[in-house]
Structure formats: C-alpha cells, structure tokens
Motif scaffolding. Structure first.
Motif, PDB file in Angstrom:
ATOM      1  N   ALA A 101       0.832  -1.205   0.000  1.00 46.27           N
ATOM      2  CA  ALA A 101       0.000   0.000   0.000  1.00 46.27           C
ATOM      3  C   ALA A 101       0.862   1.249   0.000  1.00 46.27           C
ATOM      4  CB  ALA A 101      -0.937  -0.011   1.207  1.00 46.27           C
ATOM      5  N   VAL A 102       1.943   1.237   0.775  1.00 51.32           N
ATOM      6  CA  VAL A 102       2.869   2.376   0.801  1.00 51.32           C
ATOM      7  C   VAL A 102       3.565   2.526  -0.550  1.00 51.32           C
ATOM      8  CG1 VAL A 102       4.998   3.262   1.830  1.00 51.32           C
ATOM      9  CG2 VAL A 102       3.216   2.273   3.290  1.00 51.32           C
ATOM     10  N   ALA A 103       4.058   1.414  -1.091  1.00 53.20           N
ATOM     11  CA  ALA A 103       4.742   1.451  -2.381  1.00 53.20           C
ATOM     12  C   ALA A 103       3.811   1.919  -3.488  1.00 53.20           C
ATOM     13  CB  ALA A 103       5.292   0.062  -2.711  1.00 53.20           C
ATOM     14  N   ASP A 111      -4.613   6.355  -5.893  1.00 54.20           N
ATOM     15  CA  ASP A 111      -4.840   5.471  -4.753  1.00 54.20           C
ATOM     16  C   ASP A 111      -5.318   4.102  -5.218  1.00 54.20           C
ATOM     17  OD1 ASP A 111      -7.958   5.380  -4.635  1.00 54.20           O
ATOM     18  OD2 ASP A 111      -7.484   7.523  -4.744  1.00 54.20           O
ATOM     19  N   ILE A 112      -5.209   3.118  -4.351  1.00 54.76           N
ATOM     20  CA  ILE A 112      -5.544   1.739  -4.708  1.00 54.76           C
ATOM     21  C   ILE A 112      -6.982   1.630  -5.191  1.00 54.76           C
ATOM     22  CG2 ILE A 112      -5.851  -0.607  -3.800  1.00 54.76           C
ATOM     23  CD1 ILE A 112      -3.576   0.046  -1.798  1.00 54.76           C
ATOM     24  N   VAL A 178      -7.051  -0.296   2.402  1.00 54.88           N
ATOM     25  CA  VAL A 178      -7.311   0.437   1.163  1.00 54.88           C
ATOM     26  C   VAL A 178      -7.880   1.818   1.469  1.00 54.88           C
ATOM     27  CG1 VAL A 178      -8.774   0.504  -0.901  1.00 54.88           C
ATOM     28  CG2 VAL A 178      -7.585  -1.608  -0.275  1.00 54.88           C
ATOM     29  N   GLN A 179      -8.798   1.888   2.419  1.00 59.81           N
ATOM     30  CA  GLN A 179      -9.396   3.170   2.765  1.00 59.81           C
ATOM     31  C   GLN A 179      -8.387   4.097   3.456  1.00 59.81           C
ATOM     32  OE1 GLN A 179     -12.319   4.011   1.487  1.00 59.81           O
ATOM     33  NE2 GLN A 179     -12.232   1.950   0.597  1.00 59.81           N
ATOM     34  N   ARG A 183      -6.882   7.885   1.921  1.00 60.92           N
ATOM     35  CA  ARG A 183      -6.756   9.144   2.661  1.00 60.92           C
ATOM     36  C   ARG A 183      -5.299   9.602   2.757  1.00 60.92           C
ATOM     37  NH1 ARG A 183     -10.438   6.164   5.834  1.00 60.92           N
ATOM     38  NH2 ARG A 183      -8.753   5.627   7.306  1.00 60.92           N
ATOM     39  N   ALA A 184      -4.384   8.651   2.833  1.00 58.41           N
ATOM     40  CA  ALA A 184      -2.971   8.978   3.008  1.00 58.41           C
ATOM     41  C   ALA A 184      -2.246   9.210   1.690  1.00 58.41           C
ATOM     42  CB  ALA A 184      -2.273   7.844   3.772  1.00 58.41           C
ATOM     43  N   PHE A 185      -2.930   9.026   0.565  1.00 54.72           N
ATOM     44  CA  PHE A 185      -2.249   9.089  -0.737  1.00 54.72           C
ATOM     45  C   PHE A 185      -1.446  10.371  -0.942  1.00 54.72           C
ATOM     46  CE2 PHE A 185      -2.243  10.343  -5.220  1.00 54.72           C
ATOM     47  CZ  PHE A 185      -1.426   9.342  -5.724  1.00 54.72           C
ATOM     48  N   PRO A 186      -1.985  11.557  -0.643  1.00 53.41           N
ATOM     49  CA  PRO A 186      -1.175  12.779  -0.858  1.00 53.41           C
ATOM     50  C   PRO A 186       0.141  12.758  -0.087  1.00 53.41           C
ATOM     51  CG  PRO A 186      -3.467  13.349  -0.486  1.00 53.41           C
ATOM     52  CD  PRO A 186      -3.338  11.893  -0.163  1.00 53.41           C
TER      53      PRO A 186
END
Length: 361
Positions: A101-103, A111-112, A178-179, A183-186
C-alpha cells in the motif's frame, strides 16, 4: 475537430490538442491536480534530471537508489494494485499488504481504490472506445497515434465516469487498509520525493531530480506502455489448441514486460486475469501437435511472478492461483465482442479469416 467556438478560438481545445473533447463531442472534465503534478511538474523536473545525468557526476550509489525505488514502487503497482487488489491472484499477510500500500502510493499512480476500479472497468470494456478508460481507439487522429497517446497517459488528466457497477466494490469498501491508503495518498506521494531527499547530503539535488523525478517519470512511462504499446504491438496468447486470444486487442510485448515487471505479457493476462503469472506459455494438446500447430514462441519475462514465488517461500503470500499446464479458450475469447467489433469497423480494421469463420459458425 474545430478549435473555434462562436467565432472565437477555443483555447482549451487548442492547448489540450483536442483531448478535452470526447468522441461524442462532449467536453471532458479536467482533473487539475493531475494536469499540474503529472502533466507539468513531473515532466519538467524529470527533464531537468535527465539533463543532469549528462552534465553532473553520478555514481553507483545514486543509480542504486534510483533502481531500488523504481522496483519498490513498481511492485507496489504490479504486485499490489494489480495482481493482489484487482484480481486476487493470491492472499497476502498484513505486513506485506502494508508495504504494498505504501509502495503503491509512492508510485503516484493514484490510490488503490481508484486504480482497481478503473482497471476492472478496463477488463470489462477492453479497447471499446467510449467505455474503456484508456482505449487506444478513443481518438483516430494522427494516423492512430493520438489514441495511443491518450492510452499512454493523457487519460489521467480527465475525469473518467465509471459505469454504475464500477462506482464502488464491496471488497474495496470493506478493506480498511485500502481506505487508509486513499486518505494517506497525498502524503505518500510527497514521501516519494521525501525519501530520495534524505540522501541529499550524499548526492545533492541529483537525489531528488534523478532518483526522484526522473525515476518516477520512467516508471509511469513503463506502466503506460501496457495500456498503449501492449494493445497494438506484440503477439497474442495461444491456447493448447493453437487458437489465439481475440476477445480484445491486448498483446504480449517482451520489452514492456522487462521494464514493467512482467505486465507486458498483456494478452496472457487478459486471457486469464486471475492467474498471477503473466509470463507464460501452455503445452499443446495431442490433436494440435498432430495437426502441425507450432507452439508459442518468444520470451515472456515476469519479474513480478518471480517475486510472488519468493514471497510464497517466505510465507508472506499463500493460496496462489497456479497457472495451468494446458488451457482452452472459451468461444467468446476467440472473437471480439459486438462492441469491440463496432470499434474495429469504425477504424476499418479487417477481421482475420479465422475470426469470420468462427462468427459464421
């Protein structure tokens, strides 16, 4: 396509090369955050990084950092987004899912949740203009290369209106990781440059411009090739009877498979989406051999599958869906669906004799 509106020059159409108008004449909704970050800033800094490759000292340490980040973020997309979250080709332990998820976020490919929904829609409407989010047949201009440029990455600059059945899927909505990643994508996108910036004392601005921007642009180019190059150039998967997969126009392309971790074996992936091994070939049955059918040839590298095997040995992956030694395509996989046949007619693409015979029967 006219660039004039009520006698005045339509600058959005001019500046977007006409990509802001869909095939039905409707204006697309631009995604400004993608246009600014992926269309302006990333290419600009990547070109600066490319310039510095030839004008400043670089060393094995810098290139090792760039390669490590390339592989880490690439596998976030190929192993994480694609073969795990989209197609569920295996089960993964929680620590591995977190790393993926981090990668994935650091790859800057979205986002995923959005990535998976778009890709599932792509499989459902593969190559059908107006439905596939990145069909290379979307634009017929420039002798077909405008459509390829759209599929390569321009589609990311405009909002894709998914069909209602692809608005949300339960497995994604109920996946807390995934959720969280959505939210953390930026912050993960920023970390994509923050990590190489930490090496500034060793490599100066080359750490950000070469191991950061240039490496990110290279990965996005490589994965973009899967949507463009691998739907035009390459070979088609063949089953154990020697029949080609023709449900869509996906291709196997060895070059793309090398730079994109095996994703270039695209025809085999479309023929058997749930199987996490894309680089493969199957054995011919006795009737095919007796009929003189030649086995599928060519190189099918698949680094992501090799990683699946390694992680399975380490116990981080389990319940892997194994590839079959022999496979027989269903009748519907041997011919394009009606929507794609209509797209082929619009592009004046002739159907092979074998396809016409199958449709007639």
């Amino acid at each position: 396509m006219s660039a004039l509106v009520k006698g005045r020059r339509d600058w959005p159409t001019v500046l977007s090369l006409g990509f802001n108008i869909d095939r039905n004449g409707k204006r697309r909704k631009p995604v400004w955050i993608s246009i600014v970050t992926l269309g302006i800033l990333l290419p600009g800094f990547a070109m600066w990084g490319l310039y510095r490759v030839f004008t400043t000292p670089t060393g094995i340490g810098l290139w090792g950092l760039a390669a490590a980040l390339y592989l880490f973020t690439m596998f976030g997309v190929t192993l994480g987004n694609h073969r795990y979250w989209t197609h569920r080709g295996f089960e993964a332990r929680f620590p591995l899912r977190v790393a993926l998820a981090v990668a994935s976020g650091m790859s800057m490919e979205g986002d995923i949740q959005g990535w998976v929904l778009n890709h599932r829609a792509h499989h459902r409407f593969a190559d059908v203009a107006g439905k596939d989010p990145h069909s290379p047949y979307e634009y017929p201009g420039w002798r077909g290369y405008k459509g390829l440029l759209w599929a390569q990455g321009v589609w990311l600059f405009f909002a894709y209106e998914r069909p209602p059945e692809y608005a949300m899927h339960r497995d994604l909505a109920q996946d807390r990781l995934v959720q969280w990643q959505r939210r953390a994508f930026p912050f993960l996108a920023v970390a994509n440059f923050g990590v190489p910036l930490a090496f500034y004392p060793l490599y100066g601005w080359n750490s950000v411009l070469i191991a950061g921007a240039l490496r990110t642009a290279a990965l996005m180019t490589a994965t973009g090739f899967v949507n463009s190059v691998c739907h035009k150039w390459g070979t088609r998967a063949k089953d154990s009877r020697g029949h080609e997969f023709r449900a869509d126009d996906s291709r196997n392309n060895a070059f793309v498979a090398v730079v994109a971790g095996g994703e270039g074996n695209h025809s085999w992936h479309h023929a058997d989406p749930a199987c996490p091994r894309h680089g493969r070939r199957v054995a011919l049955d006795a009737e095919a051999v007796a009929a003189g059918v030649k086995p599928e040839r060519g190189w099918h590298p698949d680094a992501t599958w090799r990683l699946v095997q390694l992680l399975a040995m380490l116990g981080l992956i389990y319940n892997v869906k194994q590839p079959k030694v022999k496979i027989y395509f269903a009748d519907k996989q041997l011919v394009p669906n009606p929507s794609l046949r209509q797209t082929h007619r619009e592009w004046h693409i002739k159907e092979p004799e074998e396809t016409r015979e199958l449709l007639a029967s």
